[in-house]
Scaffold this motif. Structure first.
Motif, PDB file in Angstrom:
ATOM      1  N   GLY A 140      -0.575  -2.940  -5.399  1.00  0.00           N
ATOM      2  CA  GLY A 140      -0.269  -2.018  -6.234  1.00  0.00           C
ATOM      3  C   GLY A 140      -1.315  -0.572  -5.809  1.00  0.00           C
ATOM      4  O   GLY A 140      -1.492  -0.652  -4.910  1.00  0.00           O
ATOM      5  N   ASP A 141      -1.542   0.046  -6.833  1.00  0.00           N
ATOM      6  CA  ASP A 141      -2.433   1.253  -6.580  1.00  0.00           C
ATOM      7  C   ASP A 141      -3.903   0.670  -6.332  1.00  0.00           C
ATOM      8  O   ASP A 141      -4.720   1.553  -5.989  1.00  0.00           O
ATOM      9  CB  ASP A 141      -2.265   2.168  -7.782  1.00  0.00           C
ATOM     10  CG  ASP A 141      -0.790   2.675  -7.857  1.00  0.00           C
ATOM     11  OD1 ASP A 141      -0.325   3.195  -7.044  1.00  0.00           O
ATOM     12  OD2 ASP A 141      -0.368   3.004  -9.092  1.00  0.00           O
ATOM     13  N   PHE A 142      -4.207  -0.540  -6.628  1.00  0.00           N
ATOM     14  CA  PHE A 142      -5.624  -0.935  -6.291  1.00  0.00           C
ATOM     15  C   PHE A 142      -5.891  -0.983  -4.884  1.00  0.00           C
ATOM     16  O   PHE A 142      -6.899  -0.802  -4.439  1.00  0.00           O
ATOM     17  CB  PHE A 142      -5.719  -2.301  -6.805  1.00  0.00           C
ATOM     18  CG  PHE A 142      -5.960  -2.430  -8.530  1.00  0.00           C
ATOM     19  CD1 PHE A 142      -7.297  -2.065  -8.791  1.00  0.00           C
ATOM     20  CD2 PHE A 142      -4.945  -2.588  -9.267  1.00  0.00           C
ATOM     21  CE1 PHE A 142      -7.410  -2.192 -10.219  1.00  0.00           C
ATOM     22  CE2 PHE A 142      -5.133  -2.639 -10.510  1.00  0.00           C
ATOM     23  CZ  PHE A 142      -6.450  -2.461 -11.160  1.00  0.00           C
ATOM     24  N   GLY A 143      -4.696  -1.289  -4.024  1.00  0.00           N
ATOM     25  CA  GLY A 143      -4.915  -1.419  -2.755  1.00  0.00           C
ATOM     26  C   GLY A 143      -4.840  -0.108  -1.803  1.00  0.00           C
ATOM     27  O   GLY A 143      -5.104   0.264  -0.940  1.00  0.00           O
ATOM     28  N   ALA A 144      -4.442   0.958  -2.828  1.00  0.00           N
ATOM     29  CA  ALA A 144      -4.119   2.433  -2.279  1.00  0.00           C
ATOM     30  C   ALA A 144      -5.372   3.262  -2.385  1.00  0.00           C
ATOM     31  O   ALA A 144      -5.216   4.490  -2.265  1.00  0.00           O
ATOM     32  CB  ALA A 144      -3.054   2.759  -2.602  1.00  0.00           C
ATOM     33  N   TYR A 161      -9.197   7.535 -11.306  1.00  0.00           N
ATOM     34  CA  TYR A 161      -9.403   6.110 -11.331  1.00  0.00           C
ATOM     35  C   TYR A 161     -10.182   5.686 -10.013  1.00  0.00           C
ATOM     36  O   TYR A 161     -10.933   4.795 -10.216  1.00  0.00           O
ATOM     37  CB  TYR A 161      -7.987   5.429 -11.425  1.00  0.00           C
ATOM     38  CG  TYR A 161      -8.270   4.090 -11.879  1.00  0.00           C
ATOM     39  CD1 TYR A 161      -8.633   3.507 -13.220  1.00  0.00           C
ATOM     40  CD2 TYR A 161      -8.097   2.971 -10.962  1.00  0.00           C
ATOM     41  CE1 TYR A 161      -8.963   2.072 -13.653  1.00  0.00           C
ATOM     42  CE2 TYR A 161      -8.511   1.572 -11.341  1.00  0.00           C
ATOM     43  CZ  TYR A 161      -8.779   1.433 -12.597  1.00  0.00           C
ATOM     44  OH  TYR A 161      -8.768  -0.041 -12.968  1.00  0.00           O
ATOM     45  N   SER A 162     -10.022   6.100  -9.085  1.00  0.00           N
ATOM     46  CA  SER A 162     -10.660   5.746  -7.471  1.00  0.00           C
ATOM     47  C   SER A 162     -12.122   6.091  -7.878  1.00  0.00           C
ATOM     48  O   SER A 162     -12.985   5.413  -7.330  1.00  0.00           O
ATOM     49  CB  SER A 162      -9.957   6.079  -6.463  1.00  0.00           C
ATOM     50  OG  SER A 162     -10.148   7.579  -6.199  1.00  0.00           O
ATOM     51  N   CYS A 163     -12.414   7.195  -8.364  1.00  0.00           N
ATOM     52  CA  CYS A 163     -13.890   7.848  -8.547  1.00  0.00           C
ATOM     53  C   CYS A 163     -14.368   6.842  -9.533  1.00  0.00           C
ATOM     54  O   CYS A 163     -15.529   6.433  -9.335  1.00  0.00           O
ATOM     55  CB  CYS A 163     -13.809   9.319  -9.001  1.00  0.00           C
ATOM     56  SG  CYS A 163     -12.970  10.308  -7.854  1.00  0.00           S
TER      57      CYS A 163
END
Length: 520
Positions: free
Chosen positions: A468-472, A200-202
């Protein structure tokens, strides 16, 4: 002892009620977003498809399932786009009304859960629902098996599992190359905690890069869209006189077209009616031969004087279309109110200029603060608590401005994305968009909306931490990427706007200089 047990019981009850309340709020939000996305998708989907009105129940069921999942994906995209504005507004509401009974349900746990749910559903929509929908709609069942919905489901799951294995292996290779995770024997068990967030980060990085291209172009295109939608002021113009002139010219063009059509019919009738065959098989002339030859010679002479009739007919038709569109625009000006012409159009243009100028200034400020070392990177490293302090220097006014700018960025990115030349065949059209196009557009909207919070945080529109995971996401902590992104975004936006507002002056100067050189 009993008092301690009662306190523990009260805490458990309070925690239970809070959890139930949060889930009810999440359910209501999902229903609201799904209903709004259903209206949007229904507006664009094609209604004359064979599978929609097919007699085959399997085809109808496949179409409905695909339609529902596309609608859910668009609902998730809407939720992702609203994450940051809703969080900023909630923080300011808690600061303004800290002891209000009506906003007690608004807390950090609710906002944190909202970010986590959107992240989860974004992963499911991108990597599960949309691929499944496409494979399901294209499946026919394995050869040799009985046709039906179950055969299509088996084929879809088989192909989907094979694709998932390939993507999982590629993700593990990429994560090992970038040094995100060391190789472990049970690496495939970290699917939800490592591989999907990395994948998802990609995708989010690709979305942010896409917004780097389409958002500056959208700033320019949005002025053109407003110019087309709203009615411009009438300065030193007599609209009624122009309307009458266009109406008279349109009537003249129609008369010329009627004359050319009558002329072509006369020539064809003269050719076709020169001879006929009677019942005995003999051929006779409608007209005496000398009179017929004289008539044809006269018609051909008129045709030679007029010139190429077909070419004139085409030119007159094009001019008639231009006159119709111009007369329609003038009619719109005539029917518009004075308030709409005098205030709405200038106000909309000034608002666009203000939002664009503020965005560029914030990007420049964020770039300078990153260079000096005042501004921290957008990677979240701490647990944020809602309602402690305002994140804007202007308080509620600044927070409202941040929310407006975030929505403005989202609008410009969408307008710029669909204005790109390569989007002509993909751009949705009202009641003419097929199911594969709906899937593709819903996927694009999800990628852009998921990248919107990252873009707003990278270029310094807000200081609100990505929860959440957006900031990670790992690449948010890379100083070179964030700084280079700010530099490219600010420079590209400034150049696009300068090119937009100086294009007329440059064309005029080039024409004058060309005329001077030709005279010399």
């Amino acid at each position: 002892m009993e008092e301690e047990e009662e306190e523990v019981t009260d805490l458990k009850l309070q925690l239970f009620h809070n959890t139930v309340r949060e889930h009810i709020i999440f359910l209501l939000l999902i229903i609201l977003l799904y209903f709004s996305s259903y209206v949007v998708v229904s507006r664009f989907r094609r209604r004359d498809r064979d599978d929609l009105y097919s007699n085959d129940e399997d085809e109808v069921l496949v179409y409905r399932i695909s339609f529902w999942l596309c609608t859910f994906t668009l609902a998730v995209a809407e939720g992702a786009a609203m994450l940051l504005p809703v969080s900023i507004a909630s923080n300011e509401v808690l600061l303004l009304y800290p002891n209000s009974y009506y906003v007690k349900w608004l807390n950090s746990s609710l906002i944190q859960g909202l970010w986590n749910h959107v992240f989860l559903f974004s992963n499911l929509s991108l990597f599960v629902f949309l691929p499944f929908v496409y494979l399901f709609s294209e499946s026919t069942g394995f050869v040799g098996h009985k046709k039906g919905i179950l055969a299509r489901v088996y084929e879809t799951f088989t192909v989907f599992i094979l694709m998932a294995i390939i993507v999982l292996v590629l993700t593990a290779v990429l994560s090992a190359v970038f040094g995100i995770e060391k190789f472990q024997f049970f690496w495939f068990l970290n699917l939800g905690s490592v591989h999907l967030p990395f994948l998802y980060s990609c995708v989010s990085f690709l979305g942010v890069m896409l917004m780097l291209i389409c958002t500056p172009y959208g700033f320019v295109r949005l002025f053109g869209v407003v110019n087309q939608v709203l009615v411009r002021p009438m300065l030193l113009r007599d609209v009624n006189e122009e309307f009458s002139a266009f109406y008279m010219e349109e009537a003249s063009v129609k008369r010329k077209l009627a004359y050319i059509d009558l002329h072509n019919v006369s020539i064809s009738d003269a050719k076709r009616g020169s001879r006929f065959t009677n019942g005995n098989g003999r051929t006779h002339s409608y007209l005496p031969q000398p009179l017929l030859q004289h008539s044809l010679a006269h018609l051909y002479q008129r045709k030679s004087l007029v010139g190429n009739v077909d070419e004139q007919h085409q030119l007159l038709n094009e001019r008639l279309k231009e006159l119709y569109s111009e007369r329609k625009e003038l009619d719109k000006l005539r029917k518009s109110s004075t308030f709409q012409r005098t205030f709405v159009y200038p106000l909309a243009m000034l608002l666009l200029l203000f939002c664009t100028a503020v965005t560029i200034l914030l990007v420049v400020q964020n770039t300078l603060e990153l260079l000096i070392g005042i501004k921290a990177l957008p990677l979240s490293t701490r647990q944020f608590t809602l309602g402690i302090s305002s994140l804007s220097k202007l308080g509620p006014v600044g927070a409202a401005m941040e929310v407006c700018l975030i929505f403005y960025l989202g609008a410009t990115s969408v307008v710029g994305f669909y204005s790109m030349p390569f989007m002509n065949n993909v751009r949705p059209k009202r009641r003419q968009t097929s199911l594969p196009q709906l899937m593709l557009n819903c996927g694009f909207m999800l990628v852009l909306s998921s990248a919107l919070p990252l873009l707003s945080r990278i270029i310094g529109i807000t200081n609100f931490d990505l929860l959440g995971d957006f900031g990670a996401i790992e690449w948010l902590g890379n100083f070179q990427i964030v700084l280079l992104y700010n530099l490219v975004f600010g420079t590209t936006t400034a150049l696009c706007l300068a090119n937009k507002f100086t294009a007329t002056v440059r064309r005029e100067l080039r024409a004058r200089l060309t005329a001077l050189f030709l005279l010399a």
